[in-house]
Design a protein around this motif. Structure first.
Motif, mmCIF file in Angstrom:
data_model
loop_
_atom_site.group_PDB
_atom_site.id
_atom_site.type_symbol
_atom_site.label_atom_id
_atom_site.label_comp_id
_atom_site.label_asym_id
_atom_site.label_seq_id
_atom_site.Cartn_x
_atom_site.Cartn_y
_atom_site.Cartn_z
ATOM 1 N N CYS A 31 4.063 -6.469 2.050
ATOM 2 C CA CYS A 31 3.233 -6.293 0.859
ATOM 3 C C CYS A 31 2.342 -7.505 0.610
ATOM 4 C CB CYS A 31 4.147 -6.074 -0.346
ATOM 5 S SG CYS A 31 3.284 -5.789 -1.883
ATOM 6 N N THR A 52 -1.922 0.645 4.032
ATOM 7 C CA THR A 52 -2.373 1.454 2.904
ATOM 8 C C THR A 52 -2.935 0.499 1.872
ATOM 9 O OG1 THR A 52 -0.746 3.193 3.282
ATOM 10 C CG2 THR A 52 -1.608 2.989 1.040
ATOM 11 N N THR A 54 -3.836 0.183 -1.975
ATOM 12 C CA THR A 54 -3.627 0.788 -3.284
ATOM 13 C C THR A 54 -4.304 -0.090 -4.331
ATOM 14 O OG1 THR A 54 -1.546 1.763 -2.567
ATOM 15 C CG2 THR A 54 -1.909 1.584 -4.952
ATOM 16 N N TYR A 55 -5.242 0.511 -5.063
ATOM 17 C CA TYR A 55 -5.997 -0.199 -6.094
ATOM 18 C C TYR A 55 -5.599 0.316 -7.472
ATOM 19 C CZ TYR A 55 -9.356 -1.637 -2.452
ATOM 20 O OH TYR A 55 -9.966 -2.164 -1.339
ATOM 21 N N ILE A 56 -5.464 -0.609 -8.421
ATOM 22 C CA ILE A 56 -5.291 -0.274 -9.825
ATOM 23 C C ILE A 56 -6.510 -0.840 -10.555
ATOM 24 C CG2 ILE A 56 -3.883 -0.548 -11.904
ATOM 25 C CD1 ILE A 56 -1.487 -1.086 -9.960
ATOM 26 N N LEU A 78 -5.187 4.643 -10.653
ATOM 27 C CA LEU A 78 -4.641 4.121 -9.405
ATOM 28 C C LEU A 78 -5.177 5.007 -8.285
ATOM 29 C CD1 LEU A 78 -1.092 3.020 -8.520
ATOM 30 C CD2 LEU A 78 -2.126 4.844 -7.195
ATOM 31 N N ILE A 79 -5.640 4.387 -7.212
ATOM 32 C CA ILE A 79 -6.078 5.134 -6.033
ATOM 33 C C ILE A 79 -5.420 4.492 -4.814
ATOM 34 C CG2 ILE A 79 -8.227 3.809 -5.811
ATOM 35 C CD1 ILE A 79 -9.492 6.457 -4.739
ATOM 36 N N SER A 80 -4.790 5.314 -3.973
ATOM 37 C CA SER A 80 -4.087 4.831 -2.795
ATOM 38 C C SER A 80 -4.749 5.414 -1.551
ATOM 39 C CB SER A 80 -2.611 5.228 -2.875
ATOM 40 O OG SER A 80 -1.885 4.593 -1.855
ATOM 41 N N THR A 99 -1.605 -4.180 -0.641
ATOM 42 C CA THR A 99 -1.642 -3.673 0.725
ATOM 43 C C THR A 99 -0.226 -3.571 1.270
ATOM 44 O OG1 THR A 99 -1.970 -5.892 1.626
ATOM 45 C CG2 THR A 99 -3.946 -4.577 1.202
ATOM 46 N N THR A 100 0.069 -2.418 1.856
ATOM 47 C CA THR A 100 1.388 -2.210 2.462
ATOM 48 C C THR A 100 1.217 -1.573 3.833
ATOM 49 O OG1 THR A 100 1.544 -0.105 1.272
ATOM 50 C CG2 THR A 100 2.685 -1.967 0.308
#
Length: 116
Positions: A31, A52, A54-56, A78-80, A99-100
């Protein structure tokens, strides 16, 4: 249990493609966390082969273009985005990016150096 504390003065800051990044040290290999600020958007289309994104959305609103499909976002959303998805975004926003697994520069593939 050990904890991680990163002081504000120790955070790496860079600018690229119309965005300001405050890059925190990776929490672990799984992460990464980045604070993103932009007045107009991320003017580069790219995809990541592994992570992946992921944005908040903390402030503002904008539009992500994911593999040529527009997705509108605003404060609180949130968009992933899964690996291998071409994307860029427009708008005045402040975002948290997770980021994961943790971002590795070698996994990023640029598809357009400038979008607008």
């Amino acid at each position: 249990m050990e904890f991680i504390l990163e002081k504000a003065g120790d955070i790496k800051k860079i600018k690229k493609h119309g965005i300001d990044l405050e890059i925190y040290s990776d929490i672990n290999d799984h992460c990464g966390v980045v604070l993103v600020s932009t007045e107009e958007g991320h003017n580069q289309e790219f995809y990541d082969k592994v992570s992946t994104f992921t944005y908040i959305v903390l402030e503002g609103n904008g539009t992500y273009v994911l593999a040529d499909k527009e997705v509108h976002v605003s404060k609180g959303d949130l968009i992933s985005i899964p690996p291998n998805t071409r994307f860029y975004y427009k708008g005045k926003m402040r975002l948290v990016l997770i980021t994961t697994p943790a971002f590795q520069a070698g996994n990023e593939v640029e598809t357009q150096s400038r979008v607008w």
